[in-house]
Design an enzyme around this catalytic site. Sequence first.
Site, mmCIF file in Angstrom:
data_model
loop_
_atom_site.group_PDB
_atom_site.id
_atom_site.type_symbol
_atom_site.label_atom_id
_atom_site.label_comp_id
_atom_site.label_asym_id
_atom_site.label_seq_id
_atom_site.Cartn_x
_atom_site.Cartn_y
_atom_site.Cartn_z
ATOM 1 N N GLY A 71 0.835 -0.981 0.240
ATOM 2 C CA GLY A 71 -0.158 -0.511 0.257
ATOM 3 C C GLY A 71 0.967 1.089 0.104
ATOM 4 N N GLN A 179 -8.236 0.685 3.862
ATOM 5 C CA GLN A 179 -8.690 -0.139 4.910
ATOM 6 C C GLN A 179 -9.752 -0.109 4.324
ATOM 7 O OE1 GLN A 179 -8.407 -0.387 7.629
ATOM 8 N NE2 GLN A 179 -5.470 0.030 7.984
ATOM 9 N N GLY A 200 -2.484 -5.836 0.031
ATOM 10 C CA GLY A 200 -3.555 -7.150 -0.295
ATOM 11 C C GLY A 200 -3.784 -7.516 1.090
ATOM 12 N N HIS A 201 -2.471 -7.929 1.755
ATOM 13 C CA HIS A 201 -2.421 -7.721 2.988
ATOM 14 C C HIS A 201 -3.270 -7.498 4.091
ATOM 15 C CE1 HIS A 201 -0.264 -4.829 5.739
ATOM 16 N NE2 HIS A 201 0.284 -4.784 4.315
ATOM 17 N N CYS A 325 4.012 4.566 17.255
ATOM 18 C CA CYS A 325 4.799 4.741 18.267
ATOM 19 C C CYS A 325 6.246 3.587 17.906
ATOM 20 C CB CYS A 325 4.548 3.781 19.830
ATOM 21 S SG CYS A 325 3.614 2.377 19.429
HETATM 22 C C1 LIG Z 1 -2.095 -0.317 5.792
HETATM 23 C C2 LIG Z 1 -2.344 1.067 5.136
HETATM 24 C C3 LIG Z 1 -0.831 1.420 4.130
HETATM 25 C C4 LIG Z 1 -0.092 0.615 4.585
HETATM 26 O O1 LIG Z 1 0.645 -0.490 3.132
HETATM 27 P P1 LIG Z 1 1.455 -1.417 3.274
HETATM 28 O O2 LIG Z 1 1.103 -2.109 2.451
HETATM 29 O O3 LIG Z 1 1.434 -1.346 4.878
HETATM 30 O O4 LIG Z 1 2.482 -0.508 2.564
HETATM 31 C C5 LIG Z 1 -1.144 2.536 3.986
HETATM 32 N N1 LIG Z 1 -2.346 3.440 3.628
HETATM 33 C C6 LIG Z 1 -3.893 2.589 4.956
HETATM 34 C C7 LIG Z 1 -4.571 3.614 4.831
HETATM 35 C C8 LIG Z 1 -3.032 1.700 5.762
HETATM 36 O O5 LIG Z 1 -4.731 1.435 6.315
#
Ligand SMILES: *Cc1c(COP(=O)(O)O)cnc(C)c1O
Length: 386
Positions: A71, A179, A200-201, A325
């Site tokens: 993401g 999200q 994806g995760h 944190c």
């Molecule tokens: C988790 C998250 C990301 C980052 O995604 P990653 O795959 O962990 O780099 C970006 N934006 C939001 C809103 C997220 O919750």
Amino acid sequence: MKPIYLDHAATTPLDPRVREVMRPYLEDIYGNPSSIYRLAREARRAVDAARDTVAEILGARASEIIFTASGSESDNMAIKGVAFAHLSRRGHIITSSVEHHAVLHTADFLEQLGFTVTRLPVDSNGMVDPDAVGRAIRDDTILISVMYANNEVGTIQPIEEIGRIARRRRIPFHVDAVQAAGFLDLDVNRLGVDLLSLAGHKFYGPKGSGVLYIRRGVACWPLIHGGGQERGRRAGTENVAAIVGLAAALRFAQDERAEHAAHVSRLRDRVIREVLAQVPGARLTGHPRHRLPNNASFCFEGISGESLLLALDQEGIMASTGSACTSGSLEPSHVLLAMGLPAPLAAGSLRITLGRSNTDEDVDRLLAVLPVTIARLRSLETVTPS
Ligand SMILES: *Cc1c(COP(=O)(O)O)cnc(C)c1O
């Protein structure tokens, strides 16, 4: 006792069905999708099929889907990619003060390169005012980037309204939907978005997988140069298993969206109702109604969120403060501060994010542990001089 995972906004476990879809591409079908023999063509076909799946769910064309490694990468590519296409004259970027750091730190970086950035304020529920977006637009505005749903407090932004404004003023609109996937509508045309990020995760797919949707005609330069993969927009041999897994996970999440939302929102409403009733001085953070169905986030006066997390971990309960944190620096959350919470209250934050495997028994355990833990921490911390 079985540990209880209540941190699904941080990441989700891999869906076993997704693991089985991925398995052949981790084992036998290892060909490079750019090669020409049959083993490679099988890998290519899998990547193409995954792209078709993602495109269909987004209401997009396959040629508008880029597979990335996270993401964060998708957010970086959307914002830097559009900015770099305007490098000669720089320009102005509008975002909000409650974005993920993948957006905010990218905007900070572009400021160092000579771009200007407006970070819009939010109200006490964490909501961006669409009219404020309209008022912030200047002649040199090159991009608007506002997240779909907040990762800390779950507030859902008025994306369609912002999309209408962006479209009327002909300014590319990026949405961090990381999200939102699995909970909210992702149709890029209904939403009026030009760039959209997924990871994806966050919906039971593999870590290290992401998507950036880029609407045809939007100028967005690559960040990674090399081979011609992803139509020359992101070089590097495709992570075939992760791509296949992301698409399968998105398909399951989309198909099961209604029942999943009903399941987690019922548990969430129990958590919110009981925590507010049982913990004196508890405050719900985020919008009371326009919030993700799995998010229950709070602030508690007179404790630190970190000590609460450690105490919950002792009881086998995994949650989050929702704030960044990193290595002992206890910065209060930029999201809570932007919502106008005083720093001492923001320091006592707790984020519960529910998921597929959570049950009423998990909520029972949380409610048995949380109020007494907070009472204990408060009695300890009030005698500690600050
Ligand atoms: C988790 C998250 C990301 C980052 O995604 P990653 O795959 O962990 O780099 C970006 N934006 C939001 C809103 C997220 O919750």
